[in-house]
Design a protein around this motif. Structure first.
Motif, PDB file in Angstrom:
ATOM      1  N   THR A   8       0.702  -2.046  -0.358  1.00  0.00           N
ATOM      2  CA  THR A   8      -0.424   0.044   0.222  1.00  0.00           C
ATOM      3  C   THR A   8       0.977   1.552   0.108  1.00  0.00           C
ATOM      4  O   THR A   8       0.071   1.794  -0.698  1.00  0.00           O
ATOM      5  CB  THR A   8      -0.739  -0.229   0.864  1.00  0.00           C
ATOM      6  OG1 THR A   8      -2.113  -0.869   0.646  1.00  0.00           O
ATOM      7  CG2 THR A   8      -1.363   1.594   1.505  1.00  0.00           C
ATOM      8  N   LEU A  39      -3.442   4.402   4.473  1.00  0.00           N
ATOM      9  CA  LEU A  39      -2.068   5.396   5.969  1.00  0.00           C
ATOM     10  C   LEU A  39      -2.601   5.768   6.401  1.00  0.00           C
ATOM     11  O   LEU A  39      -1.593   5.810   7.555  1.00  0.00           O
ATOM     12  CB  LEU A  39      -2.134   6.166   3.971  1.00  0.00           C
ATOM     13  CG  LEU A  39      -1.739   5.459   2.232  1.00  0.00           C
ATOM     14  CD1 LEU A  39      -1.408   6.117   1.693  1.00  0.00           C
ATOM     15  CD2 LEU A  39      -0.378   4.570   2.567  1.00  0.00           C
ATOM     16  N   ALA A  65      -6.960   4.867  -1.151  1.00  0.00           N
ATOM     17  CA  ALA A  65      -5.130   4.110  -0.064  1.00  0.00           C
ATOM     18  C   ALA A  65      -5.111   5.139   1.018  1.00  0.00           C
ATOM     19  O   ALA A  65      -4.717   4.418   2.205  1.00  0.00           O
ATOM     20  CB  ALA A  65      -4.449   4.554  -1.532  1.00  0.00           C
ATOM     21  N   ILE A  92      -5.441   6.871  -5.132  1.00  0.00           N
ATOM     22  CA  ILE A  92      -4.577   7.593  -3.742  1.00  0.00           C
ATOM     23  C   ILE A  92      -5.507   7.932  -3.061  1.00  0.00           C
ATOM     24  O   ILE A  92      -5.602   7.686  -1.424  1.00  0.00           O
ATOM     25  CB  ILE A  92      -3.668   8.858  -3.692  1.00  0.00           C
ATOM     26  CG1 ILE A  92      -2.643   9.006  -4.706  1.00  0.00           C
ATOM     27  CG2 ILE A  92      -3.908   9.774  -2.923  1.00  0.00           C
ATOM     28  CD1 ILE A  92      -1.703  10.159  -5.560  1.00  0.00           C
ATOM     29  N   PHE A 119       1.324   4.182  -3.004  1.00  0.00           N
ATOM     30  CA  PHE A 119       0.751   5.546  -2.839  1.00  0.00           C
ATOM     31  C   PHE A 119       1.922   6.597  -3.370  1.00  0.00           C
ATOM     32  O   PHE A 119       1.487   6.712  -4.165  1.00  0.00           O
ATOM     33  CB  PHE A 119       0.797   5.711  -1.078  1.00  0.00           C
ATOM     34  CG  PHE A 119       0.437   7.059  -1.126  1.00  0.00           C
ATOM     35  CD1 PHE A 119      -0.082   8.085  -1.366  1.00  0.00           C
ATOM     36  CD2 PHE A 119       2.150   7.442  -0.204  1.00  0.00           C
ATOM     37  CE1 PHE A 119      -0.218   9.995  -0.863  1.00  0.00           C
ATOM     38  CE2 PHE A 119       2.150   8.940  -0.005  1.00  0.00           C
ATOM     39  CZ  PHE A 119       0.484  10.183  -0.407  1.00  0.00           C
TER      40      PHE A 119
END
Length: 88
Positions: A25, A60, A56, A53, A29
């Protein structure tokens, strides 16, 4: 700590702060951020990168990436910050 200590080779995802995060991940990104910031990329490429983005970001944030790493580009920082404030 090494990557294999977080997710062993045979494990492709883990749960972090209640969110399932797939292996790769963070790398995805970074690749999408580079493409999104690339002025020579097509509108279609940048649109797909932005969608990826945004998709994700919950993972994140669950990892705490942005508690440690600061996004230097103002537009990308805004994208990351605005999405953090969105519910869900």
């Amino acid at each position: 700590m090494r990557a294999k200590d977080v997710l062993p080779d045979q494990q492709n995802q883990g749960q972090f702060n209640g969110v399932i995060v797939r292996k790769g991940t963070v790398a995805a990104f970074l690749a999408n951020a580079r493409l999104w910031l690339d002025e020579t990329a097509s509108v279609a490429e940048r649109t797909i990168a932005e969608r990826d983005i945004l998709d994700a970001l919950p993972a994140l944030h669950a990892l705490g990436l942005f508690d440690i790493v600061q996004v230097r580009d103002a537009a990308l920082c805004e994208l990351v910050s605005v999405s953090a404030a969105r519910p869900g």
